[in-house]
Write a protein that holds these residues in place. Structure first.
Motif, mmCIF file in Angstrom:
data_model
loop_
_atom_site.group_PDB
_atom_site.id
_atom_site.type_symbol
_atom_site.label_atom_id
_atom_site.label_comp_id
_atom_site.label_asym_id
_atom_site.label_seq_id
_atom_site.Cartn_x
_atom_site.Cartn_y
_atom_site.Cartn_z
ATOM 1 N N GLU A 31 29.770 56.997 104.930
ATOM 2 C CA GLU A 31 28.718 56.060 105.334
ATOM 3 C C GLU A 31 27.779 55.727 104.179
ATOM 4 O O GLU A 31 27.248 54.618 104.090
ATOM 5 N N ASN A 65 26.404 47.592 104.701
ATOM 6 C CA ASN A 65 27.449 48.025 105.631
ATOM 7 C C ASN A 65 28.655 47.091 105.590
ATOM 8 O O ASN A 65 29.232 46.742 106.613
ATOM 9 N N CYS A 92 26.726 51.796 102.454
ATOM 10 C CA CYS A 92 25.343 51.332 102.326
ATOM 11 C C CYS A 92 24.824 51.441 100.892
ATOM 12 O O CYS A 92 23.621 51.362 100.655
#
Length: 309
Positions: free
Chosen positions: A296, A233, A300
């Motif tokens: 997202e 992240n 990651c």
């Protein structure tokens, strides 16, 4: 879009039922159609610098796999094949060695008993035998650049087995051991609770054990890497090249730009590749990345070319 790297899921079927995979709990999957495979070989592969045959299934179940391997040799394209190793035959082994491929074989234990815990219907001895036969072909063709990697999914059940695995792989002539901490991809929560390492993988003792294993592998002449189950992240660079240079094609014909991205930009059964790569949906994804509006999945990402690396 200038596609330079392709990741292809030639099959989402599997002949194994591993406890750390969805295939361990349900039977599903299909093969990439012969028509799409032919198109990729004729129109896409000649422009590639690298091809990776991988996905949720066993690539060697697809009848087209050897066609791709031979085509990469003809085009001098780097190729990686990820497999459980059970279906390797003389023809495929010969093709892989001649193509100078990187072969990644998944092995989760250094003995038949420990292997069987993770891969209940697989055979450790059969896979080892295939590797031994493969090395015979490799020794007869020493200058092709072929390399052999073993991927070991690390669980609570085999976490102490890495040193023994290194010893076995050293005897087998394996070049590299990649140890990957188990991810929560199986649907059985009871199994996940039994195998996950989340309570210990961040501890000082665990990290010291991994460091000792790395030193042992080095002393045996084997490369070593450990991939922890973490979600960074964080971005270390602003742009990933995947939206401009990579494609991932699923066995059902879906096209994305990365195997880690949960976004489909089109399907080759009803669109040609040029239409998909020039679609408004992909253009928006590229523009969002340029503006720092990251998906997202990208934040990651566990791939070496991704934003966190």
């Amino acid at each position: 879009m200038n596609v330079q790297r392709a990741q292809l899921e030639l099959s989402s079927r599997c002949n194994y039922r591993c406890i750390t995979c969805k295939h361990g709990y349900s039977e599903y999957g299909d093969d990439l159609s012969p028509e799409i495979c032919d198109m990729l070989i004729k129109e896409v592969l000649p422009n590639l610098t690298a091809l990776e045959l991988q996905g949720t299934g066993e690539s060697l179940l697809c009848p087209q796999t050897n066609n791709f391997i031979r085509a990469t040799a003809d085009n001098h394209t780097e190729i990686t094949l990820i497999t459980n190793g059970s279906l390797l035959n003389e023809e495929t082994m010969e093709n892989l060695v001649v193509a100078g491929a990187q072969l990644v074989v998944s092995i989760d234990g250094s003995s038949e008993a420990l292997y069987a815990i993770h891969r209940p219907i697989g055979s450790f001895n059969k896979v080892v035998g295939n590797i031994e036969r493969l090395n015979g072909i490799r020794q007869a063709n020493p200058s092709t650049g072929f390399s052999l990697v073993v991927n070991m999914v690390l669980t609570k059940l085999n976490r102490l087995d890495i040193p023994d695995m290194i010893d076995v792989l050293s005897r087998l002539g394996v070049d590299y051991l990649f140890v990957s901490e188990v991810r929560e991809c199986m649907p059985d929560t009871k199994v996940w609770e039994r195998v996950n390492l989340l309570s210990e993988s961040s501890s000082r003792e665990f990290k010291a054990m991994i460091a000792d294993c790395e030193s042992l592998a080095k002393s045996k002449g084997i490369g070593f890497a450990f991939n922890p189950n973490v979600k960074p992240n964080v971005t270390k660079k602003k742009i990933c090249e995947s939206p401009w240079k990579h494609i991932f094609v699923s066995s059902n014909g879906d096209v994305s730009i990365c195997c880690e991205l949960g976004i489909v930009f089109g399907n080759l059964h009803n669109q040609n590749l040029a239409e998909i790569l020039n679609s408004e949906k992909l253009l928006k994804f590229q523009t969002d990345m340029l503006n720092g509006n990251y998906d997202e999945h990208c934040l990651c990402c566990c791939l070496p070319w991704g934003l966190p690396y």
